[in-house]
Structure formats: structure tokens, C-alpha cells
Design a protein around this motif. Sequence first.
Motif, PDB file in Angstrom:
ATOM      1  N   TYR A   1      10.263 -52.618   4.862  1.00 49.67           N
ATOM      2  CA  TYR A   1       9.474 -53.293   3.834  1.00 49.67           C
ATOM      3  C   TYR A   1      10.292 -54.414   3.188  1.00 49.67           C
ATOM      4  O   TYR A   1       9.812 -55.535   3.000  1.00 49.67           O
ATOM      5  CB  TYR A   1       9.028 -52.263   2.800  1.00 49.67           C
ATOM      6  CG  TYR A   1       8.272 -52.838   1.617  1.00 49.67           C
ATOM      7  CD1 TYR A   1       7.033 -53.444   1.792  1.00 49.67           C
ATOM      8  CD2 TYR A   1       8.799 -52.758   0.335  1.00 49.67           C
ATOM      9  CE1 TYR A   1       6.339 -53.969   0.712  1.00 49.67           C
ATOM     10  CE2 TYR A   1       8.111 -53.273  -0.748  1.00 49.67           C
ATOM     11  CZ  TYR A   1       6.883 -53.880  -0.556  1.00 49.67           C
ATOM     12  OH  TYR A   1       6.200 -54.400  -1.616  1.00 49.67           O
TER      13      TYR A   1
ATOM     14  N   LYS B   1       3.006 -55.494   3.790  1.00 51.83           N
ATOM     15  CA  LYS B   1       1.858 -55.360   2.868  1.00 51.83           C
ATOM     16  C   LYS B   1       0.546 -55.659   3.602  1.00 51.83           C
ATOM     17  O   LYS B   1      -0.465 -54.990   3.401  1.00 51.83           O
ATOM     18  CB  LYS B   1       2.007 -56.338   1.689  1.00 51.83           C
ATOM     19  CG  LYS B   1       2.800 -55.739   0.549  1.00 51.83           C
ATOM     20  CD  LYS B   1       1.890 -54.923  -0.366  1.00 51.83           C
ATOM     21  CE  LYS B   1       2.704 -54.316  -1.501  1.00 51.83           C
ATOM     22  NZ  LYS B   1       2.176 -53.103  -2.040  1.00 51.83           N
TER      23      LYS B   1
ATOM     24  N   ILE C   1      -0.529 -52.766   5.816  1.00 55.40           N
ATOM     25  CA  ILE C   1      -0.268 -51.482   5.129  1.00 55.40           C
ATOM     26  C   ILE C   1      -1.024 -50.308   5.767  1.00 55.40           C
ATOM     27  O   ILE C   1      -0.519 -49.184   5.817  1.00 55.40           O
ATOM     28  CB  ILE C   1      -0.545 -51.602   3.603  1.00 55.40           C
ATOM     29  CG1 ILE C   1       0.011 -50.385   2.871  1.00 55.40           C
ATOM     30  CG2 ILE C   1      -2.016 -51.783   3.293  1.00 55.40           C
ATOM     31  CD1 ILE C   1       0.197 -50.587   1.389  1.00 55.40           C
TER      32      ILE C   1
END
Length: 358
Positions: free
Chosen positions: A247, A255, A258
Motif C-alpha cells: 500500500y 486504493k 481495493i
Amino acid sequence: MDMKILGIETSCDETSASVVEVNRGKFKVLSEVVSSQIKIHRKTGGIVPEVAAREHVRNILPVIEQAVFKANLARASWRGRPGSLASGRSLLPILSDIDYIAVTAGPGLITSLMVGVEAAKTLAFVFDKKLVAVNHLAGHLASSLLLNKNIKLPALGLVVSGGHTALYLLKKFGRYEYIGGTQDDAAGEAFDKTAKLLGLPYPGGPEISRLAKLGNPDKYVMPQPMRNKPNFDFSFSGIKTHVLYEYQKNPREYKKNINDVAASFEKTVAEILTFKTLRAAKKFKARSIILAGGVAANVRLRETLSVKTLENDLALFVPELKYCTDNATMIAVAAYLQIQKKDFTNIFKLKANPNWEL
Ligand code: KG4
Ligand code: ZN
């Protein structure tokens, strides 16, 4: 031996009470009440023990009252004066139809456990009932008995919750031999921590599970620590750290994907749990697998285990969803096994034990 048991559970962040009737060894739930603190702990992204304890104090009497009232016990009547108890509106029904009181005495958060334990001791004393101190993990393992099916023994019990991840060999119900467990985070804790670092709300397990349904579980390959160690232990903190590093390397991409991260994480945890459980089942010649604890609510884990148990000619017992996460019904069921052995507790000596090993 027919009986009615009042179960009380406050080990973590659910205040719960249930009345369970046992009739010729079959379980019937007469009432169950769970007051969850999830909304409160969501604000802090996790449980603050003192806040949890205060909520238990606020809820314990109304929750017990509701459970006893809903159970519709023949001789339950009301006594006291209005507003005399914490609920401020209801009265405590006389527990005359209840035969035993069971309470989780550990493991868990000490300040949470104490609320249930002290309430149970007081009720047992005032209403002259026998008291049964139940280990929370024994409660989780007993939850499959609510299926009222014949569980062939020996069985292997996998408890996967927010606080614990362990494998037990059950040669008979009520006796548990520890054969392995996590060396760091519990599986549920890994779900919760991974979710937190991905910016998801508490508790992370259901959140990751929700996103995972929309993602590709093969997109990211994650480590499976201790998989090749010839034992029955687990390690989950490395998977969480792996997600953290990946991450940090590329937050935007992570993101954006995700759902795939959630699906890949969930798949990795489900695979490692299944792999070690099956290895243990072979070694100990188990005939059944019992899945228990909050993470047992995870659909991928249920499916992965189900495929593997079928392939290996093993029976799999998984509790209904509501009996996976913390509840007092499972505590009453576990208490029944102890009552048969006359395993009662001295009201004046019982103390909550946050580190009680099964
Ligand atoms: O058994 P439990 O209610 O409490 C403890 O005894 O710890 O388990 C709670 C844990 C939490 O970590 C939560 O994130 C996890 O169970 N959990 C799940 C799911 N539902 C609850 N983990 C993965 N998938 C789920 N669907
Ligand atoms: Zn639990």
C-alpha cells in the motif's frame, strides 16, 4: 436431564443473554438478546476497554431482563418497584423457571468480563441458582451443537475470532486438546488491522468480506507465513504487513483496486486456515471439522473449507451466522456440557480470568 439455562456473555463488545432449553440432549433457544457496541467502537476505530465496560454496565440488566421476559417462562413474574434497576423502566423477572445460570468468565477483556461475571454471581446468589463458569472458546466450539446434528468424533475444532485462532482436538464434547494456534495476530485481528490500514471502518472482517465479493482474489499474491512449517500453528501479522508495504509503495493503485486487495487477502487467510486444519484432521484421524468464532461468518472461508472437507470425506459443521460472532446462546450450550459433569462454580470464589486457557 431436561433444563433451562440462562447464559450471559460480556467478554468483549457484545452484551448478550439467552435462555436455552435442553430436552433429551436437544437444544431449543427460548430467547436471545445481543446488544452490540459496534457503532460506539466505530468512532474510535477499535475497542477502548473502558468504554466497552461502561456500555456493558449500562446494558447488562436490561439485556438479561429482556431475555428472561422473551423466553416466556411459565412462572416468570415481575417483582420490584418501577425504575429500581439500571434500565429505569423494567423490572427484573423472577428467575424461578431457570435451572442454571452460565456466564463467560474468560478469556476476554477483564473489565468487560467482570460485568457479566458479577451480574451472574449476584443473580445466582439472590435466586439461589447453580452457577456455571464457561470458557469463551468452549462456548464458540459448542455453537455447532445448536445444529442438533450428530457430530462424529474425533472432531477438529477451528476457532477463528478477533482474539483467538486455534485448533483443538475433540475426542469428546466438553474436552478440548490444544494442538496449535496463531503465534501473533488472530485471524479476525488480521482482518480488522488490514481493514484499518486500508481506511475501512471497524470491525474490518465484514467490511473486507463485503468488498472481496466484488474483487478478483487472484490479482495479488500474498505470503502464507508458516504454511510449510510441519506443525499446526499460524501466523497472520506478516500478511497484514505485506499489505501495508504494498500500500505504501503505491497507495493510488492499491486504493483503486481495493476490492481485489480485499479478495486476495481473504483468499490467502482462508487458504492457510483450511490447509492447516486439513493437515491436522489427517494427522489426528478426525471424522468431522467444527468451525467457530466471528471469522467463521466469512463466506470464502466457509466455502474453501467445505470444498476441502468434501474432497477428504470429512463432515463439516458450521454454526448459523448469528452464532459465529459473540452471543450468550453458545455459552448456555457449553454450560450444558459442564452441568452434566456437575462442573459448577462457587459463587463467592468466581473471578473473571482474562487469560483463561481452554
Ligand atoms: O467471535 P467474535 O465475535 O469476537 C471475539 O471473540 O473476538 O469475532 C469477532 C471477529 C472480528 O475480528 C471481526 O472482524 C471478525 O470476527 N468477523 C469477520 C466476519 N465477521 C466478523 N471476519 C471475516 N469475515 C467476516 N464476515
Ligand atoms: Zn468470541
